[in-house]
Write an enzyme that holds these catalytic residues in place. Structure first.
Site, PDB file in Angstrom:
ATOM      1  N   LYS A 169       7.213 -12.336  -3.705  1.00 32.03           N
ATOM      2  CA  LYS A 169       8.222 -12.363  -2.639  1.00 32.03           C
ATOM      3  C   LYS A 169       7.687 -11.432  -1.554  1.00 32.03           C
ATOM      4  O   LYS A 169       7.799 -10.222  -1.657  1.00 32.03           O
ATOM      5  CB  LYS A 169       9.567 -11.866  -3.170  1.00 32.03           C
ATOM      6  CG  LYS A 169      10.794 -12.336  -2.397  1.00 32.03           C
ATOM      7  CD  LYS A 169      10.809 -12.031  -0.911  1.00 32.03           C
ATOM      8  CE  LYS A 169      11.249 -10.621  -0.575  1.00 32.03           C
ATOM      9  NZ  LYS A 169      11.183 -10.323   0.868  1.00 32.03           N
ATOM     10  N   GLU A 244       5.040   1.396  -6.022  1.00 30.13           N
ATOM     11  CA  GLU A 244       4.255   2.117  -5.009  1.00 30.13           C
ATOM     12  C   GLU A 244       5.202   2.373  -3.845  1.00 30.13           C
ATOM     13  O   GLU A 244       5.526   1.461  -3.102  1.00 30.13           O
ATOM     14  CB  GLU A 244       3.062   1.282  -4.538  1.00 30.13           C
ATOM     15  CG  GLU A 244       2.011   1.029  -5.589  1.00 30.13           C
ATOM     16  CD  GLU A 244       1.310   2.286  -6.062  1.00 30.13           C
ATOM     17  OE1 GLU A 244       1.401   3.340  -5.379  1.00 30.13           O
ATOM     18  OE2 GLU A 244       0.690   2.234  -7.127  1.00 30.13           O
ATOM     19  N   CYS A 278       1.552   4.063   3.985  1.00 32.83           N
ATOM     20  CA  CYS A 278       2.298   4.945   3.073  1.00 32.83           C
ATOM     21  C   CYS A 278       1.534   6.231   2.783  1.00 32.83           C
ATOM     22  O   CYS A 278       2.134   7.279   2.574  1.00 32.83           O
ATOM     23  CB  CYS A 278       2.630   4.208   1.794  1.00 32.83           C
ATOM     24  SG  CYS A 278       1.237   3.350   1.074  1.00 32.83           S
ATOM     25  N   GLU A 376       9.836   9.947   5.562  1.00 29.58           N
ATOM     26  CA  GLU A 376       8.740   9.088   6.005  1.00 29.58           C
ATOM     27  C   GLU A 376       9.160   8.366   7.285  1.00 29.58           C
ATOM     28  O   GLU A 376      10.172   7.670   7.309  1.00 29.58           O
ATOM     29  CB  GLU A 376       8.437   8.076   4.899  1.00 29.58           C
ATOM     30  CG  GLU A 376       7.192   7.268   5.151  1.00 29.58           C
ATOM     31  CD  GLU A 376       6.875   6.327   3.991  1.00 29.58           C
ATOM     32  OE1 GLU A 376       7.804   5.722   3.445  1.00 29.58           O
ATOM     33  OE2 GLU A 376       5.691   6.207   3.659  1.00 29.58           O
TER      34      GLU A 376
HETATM   35  P1  NAP Z   1      11.539  -2.250   1.975  1.00 31.48           P
HETATM   36  O1  NAP Z   1      12.874  -2.529   2.533  1.00 31.48           O
HETATM   37  O2  NAP Z   1      11.436  -1.397   0.778  1.00 31.48           O
HETATM   38  O3  NAP Z   1      10.850  -3.675   1.707  1.00 31.48           O
HETATM   39  C1  NAP Z   1       9.716  -3.920   0.875  1.00 31.48           C
HETATM   40  C2  NAP Z   1       9.894  -5.277   0.204  1.00 31.48           C
HETATM   41  O4  NAP Z   1      11.062  -5.262  -0.621  1.00 31.48           O
HETATM   42  C3  NAP Z   1      10.108  -6.418   1.181  1.00 31.48           C
HETATM   43  O5  NAP Z   1       9.566  -7.600   0.650  1.00 31.48           O
HETATM   44  C4  NAP Z   1      11.612  -6.516   1.237  1.00 31.48           C
HETATM   45  O6  NAP Z   1      12.087  -7.743   1.702  1.00 31.48           O
HETATM   46  C5  NAP Z   1      11.952  -6.294  -0.217  1.00 31.48           C
HETATM   47  N1  NAP Z   1      13.311  -5.837  -0.472  1.00 31.48           N
HETATM   48  C6  NAP Z   1      14.184  -5.215   0.375  1.00 31.48           C
HETATM   49  N2  NAP Z   1      15.345  -4.971  -0.247  1.00 31.48           N
HETATM   50  C7  NAP Z   1      15.228  -5.432  -1.510  1.00 31.48           C
HETATM   51  C8  NAP Z   1      16.096  -5.462  -2.642  1.00 31.48           C
HETATM   52  N3  NAP Z   1      17.328  -4.951  -2.595  1.00 31.48           N
HETATM   53  N4  NAP Z   1      15.643  -6.006  -3.788  1.00 31.48           N
HETATM   54  C9  NAP Z   1      14.413  -6.517  -3.872  1.00 31.48           C
HETATM   55  N5  NAP Z   1      13.542  -6.528  -2.823  1.00 31.48           N
HETATM   56  C10 NAP Z   1      13.943  -5.987  -1.664  1.00 31.48           C
HETATM   57  O7  NAP Z   1      10.642  -1.663   3.055  1.00 31.48           O
HETATM   58  P2  NAP Z   1      10.673  -2.078   4.583  1.00 31.48           P
HETATM   59  O8  NAP Z   1      12.038  -2.402   5.077  1.00 31.48           O
HETATM   60  O9  NAP Z   1       9.678  -3.121   4.730  1.00 31.48           O
HETATM   61  O10 NAP Z   1      10.235  -0.707   5.225  1.00 31.48           O
HETATM   62  C11 NAP Z   1      11.122   0.410   5.153  1.00 31.48           C
HETATM   63  C12 NAP Z   1      10.375   1.629   4.714  1.00 31.48           C
HETATM   64  O11 NAP Z   1       9.674   1.401   3.477  1.00 31.48           O
HETATM   65  C13 NAP Z   1       9.275   2.059   5.646  1.00 31.48           C
HETATM   66  O12 NAP Z   1       9.731   2.728   6.760  1.00 31.48           O
HETATM   67  C14 NAP Z   1       8.472   2.942   4.710  1.00 31.48           C
HETATM   68  O13 NAP Z   1       9.114   4.180   4.573  1.00 31.48           O
HETATM   69  C15 NAP Z   1       8.554   2.235   3.402  1.00 31.48           C
HETATM   70  N6  NAP Z   1       7.372   1.441   3.102  1.00 31.48           N
HETATM   71  C16 NAP Z   1       6.435   1.945   2.238  1.00 31.48           C
HETATM   72  C17 NAP Z   1       5.307   1.216   1.940  1.00 31.48           C
HETATM   73  C18 NAP Z   1       4.277   1.690   0.989  1.00 31.48           C
HETATM   74  O14 NAP Z   1       3.185   1.143   0.974  1.00 31.48           O
HETATM   75  N7  NAP Z   1       4.518   2.670   0.160  1.00 31.48           N
HETATM   76  C19 NAP Z   1       5.135  -0.028   2.528  1.00 31.48           C
HETATM   77  C20 NAP Z   1       6.109  -0.521   3.404  1.00 31.48           C
HETATM   78  C21 NAP Z   1       7.223   0.227   3.663  1.00 31.48           C
HETATM   79  P3  NAP Z   1      12.471  -7.891   3.289  1.00 31.48           P
HETATM   80  O15 NAP Z   1      11.192  -7.921   3.990  1.00 31.48           O
HETATM   81  O16 NAP Z   1      13.197  -9.156   3.372  1.00 31.48           O
HETATM   82  O17 NAP Z   1      13.325  -6.698   3.640  1.00 31.48           O
END
Ligand code: NAP
Ligand code: MG
Length: 471
Positions: A169, A244, A278, A376
């Protein structure tokens, strides 16, 4: 404009939701493609396909699985320009970073894993018992947008090698890379159901997939907040978790360190990929009495290296943020930094006009307790923090809920290594030591669970069975 369906059970399948989600180019705000907005029924189909494909894929043995994955690898290499261009278009990473960072990372990590795993003991003897290592079953791979191709590669290569089947996904902001992956899998002729992609929103289909009773492993990269929710989800059927999550990593310049390289190492991580990394070294921790020299170097480095603009231009280092929402988040953090008393040294403004651009920003006079030093930001924002003693520098670096990366520079490598050993995080660089594609990657504390990359990365996808045999 291209419209893409889900890839389930070896076929491109429409969803009965009859809804599509637009994929935007964040530099131009133009719609570049549409993907399916899936529903729970699509997830059920994908999980069932993966479940059905699992026994044969698991049983065929690693040699046979590697033959398929070698074909997939060749196709990825042949298509490296297409992958790089897709990442530029949907993420906004600069063309140069996409070509020199994103794509080689995927290719090198996959190549190394396919090579190294050949010597791995999938079966071994412990006294009279046979220890067998095999797949868990269906792995739900939920991936973020910041490294849209490689975050998938990091999960599916080891999961498939180990004998699992996968449902991916991808992030809603960058699903095109996942569609490419499915096209490559189809070309490579992997058995139907071994690899499936379902596009759609995280809070609906991602959530449903993660909680699915037929999913054995949740492999997630993204925010700590969502990771925490998945930790709870995993408990119903005791799923294995690979997480991660976020980071707020520290770069410590010890007294007398090479200032230019210290600045360059941390600044590059907040400029490349627009700081959406990250493991970015977002807190630059330097000796109080060397501050003014550091500031001169930071100013000069940013003047020469922080060009913002069209990501396809060869002069550009910093592209847009991935989305309007991410731009808003970054601007809110910049405001919070100002409100809490940090001083803007460089940048600090949004850039008006088309595209989700933010000025590369450096804060000075940052106290580690401030929000911008604790949370972050995921944008081109660097916080400079000063210290009086090395012990204080270590304390500041470790005063974080995260523990993903870190770096230490100093005139004496042994001393820098001693400091690196005291940093509570999963990765620490000493004097710009290089990272090979064999080295495990992952976080301490709230940065996650488990490791990706290399042999360690495969082991997280292996169940262990002890078969007791007569003497
Ligand atoms: P996120 O909301 O955690 O999303 C990551 C993945 O999880 C996406 O595919 C997202 O889908 C999905 N997701 C969101 N809510 C979910 C739920 N309740 N159950 C299952 N899957 C779910 O991250 P983001 O919105 O892309 O970014 C927000 C923050 O995450 C960033 O600002 C950063 O702090 C952190 N981040 C960290 C990393 C890393 O490599 N460690 C990478 C990206 C982001 P959708 O795309 O549809 O929301
Ligand atoms: Mg999200």
């Amino acid at each position: 404009m291209k419209q893409y369906q889900n890839y389930i059970d070896g076929q491109w399948m429409a969803s009965n939701s009859n809804e599509m989600t637009a994929v935007l180019n964040p530099a131009t705000e133009e719609k570049i493609a549409e993907v399916t907005s899936s529903n729970n029924e699509d997830v059920d189909k994908a999980v069932q396909a993966a479940k059905k494909a699992f026994p044969d894929w698991n049983k065929m043995g690693v040699e046979s699985r590697l033959e398929f994955l070698e074909k997939l690898y060749d196709i990825i290499v042949e298509n490296k320009q297409l992958i790089a261009d897709t990442i530029v278009n949907e993420l906004g990473a600069s063309q140069s970073f996409s070509e020199s960072g994103h794509v080689p990372l995927s290719i090198n990590e996959m190549r190394t894993m396919l090579d190294d795993i050949r010597d791995y003991p999938f079966e071994e003897k412990v006294d009279t018992a046979l220890i067998q290592k095999e797949g868990f079953g269906v792995v739900a791979c939920i991936t973020p947008w910041n490294y849209p191709f490689n975050q998938i590669q990091r999960k599916i290569t080891p999961a498939l090698i180990a004998g699992n089947t996968v449902v991916v996904k991808p992030a809603n902001d960058t699903p095109h890379s996942a569609i490419l992956y499915a096209q490559f899998v189809e070309k490579a002729g992997l058995p139907a159901g071994v690899f499936n992609v379902v596009t759609g929103s995280g809070s609906t289909v991602g959530d449903y997939l993660a909680g699915h009773e037929d999913v054995s492993v949740i492999s997630f990269t993204g925010s700590t907040e969502v990771g925490r929710g998945l930790y709870n989800k995993a408990s119903d059927t005791i799923k294995k978790l690979v997480l991660e999550l976020g980071g707020k990593s520290a770069m410590i310049g010890l007294p007398g360190a090479d200032k230019y390289n210290t600045v360059k190492q941390s600044a590059d991580t907040v400029l490349n990929n627009s700081g959406q990394t990250c493991a970015a070294l977002t807190r630059l921790i330097i000796p109080e009495d060397e501050k003014s020299d550091y500031l001169d170097i930071i100013k000069e480095y940013y003047e020469e290296n922080a060009n913002v603009g069209d990501p396809t231009s060869s002069d550009t280092k910093v592209g847009p943020m991935v989305s309007e929402k991410q731009k808003e988040t970054v601007m809110e953090y910049i405001q919070k930094g100002k409100d809490e008393g940090a001083k803007i040294f460089i940048g600090g403004n949004e850039i008006e006009g088309k595209g989700y651009f933010v000025e590369p920003t450096v804060f000075i006079d940052v106290d580690n307790k401030m929000t911008i030093a604790q949370e972050e930001i995921f944008g081109p924002v660097l916080s400079v923090i000063t210290y009086k003693t090395v012990d204080e520098a270590i304390e500041i670096a470790n005063d974080s809920p995260y523990g993903l990366s870190g770096a230490v520079t100093g005139p004496n490598e042994e001393e820098a290594l001693e400091v690196a050993k005291q940093i509570r995080s999963g990765n620490v660089y000493v004097n710009q030591g290089p990272r090979s594609p064999r080295v495990p990657f992952g976080g301490y504390k709230q940065s996650g669970l488990g490791r990706e990359v290399g042999i360690y990365g495969v082991e997280d996808y292996l169940e262990i069975k002890s078969i007791m045999l007569p003497e």
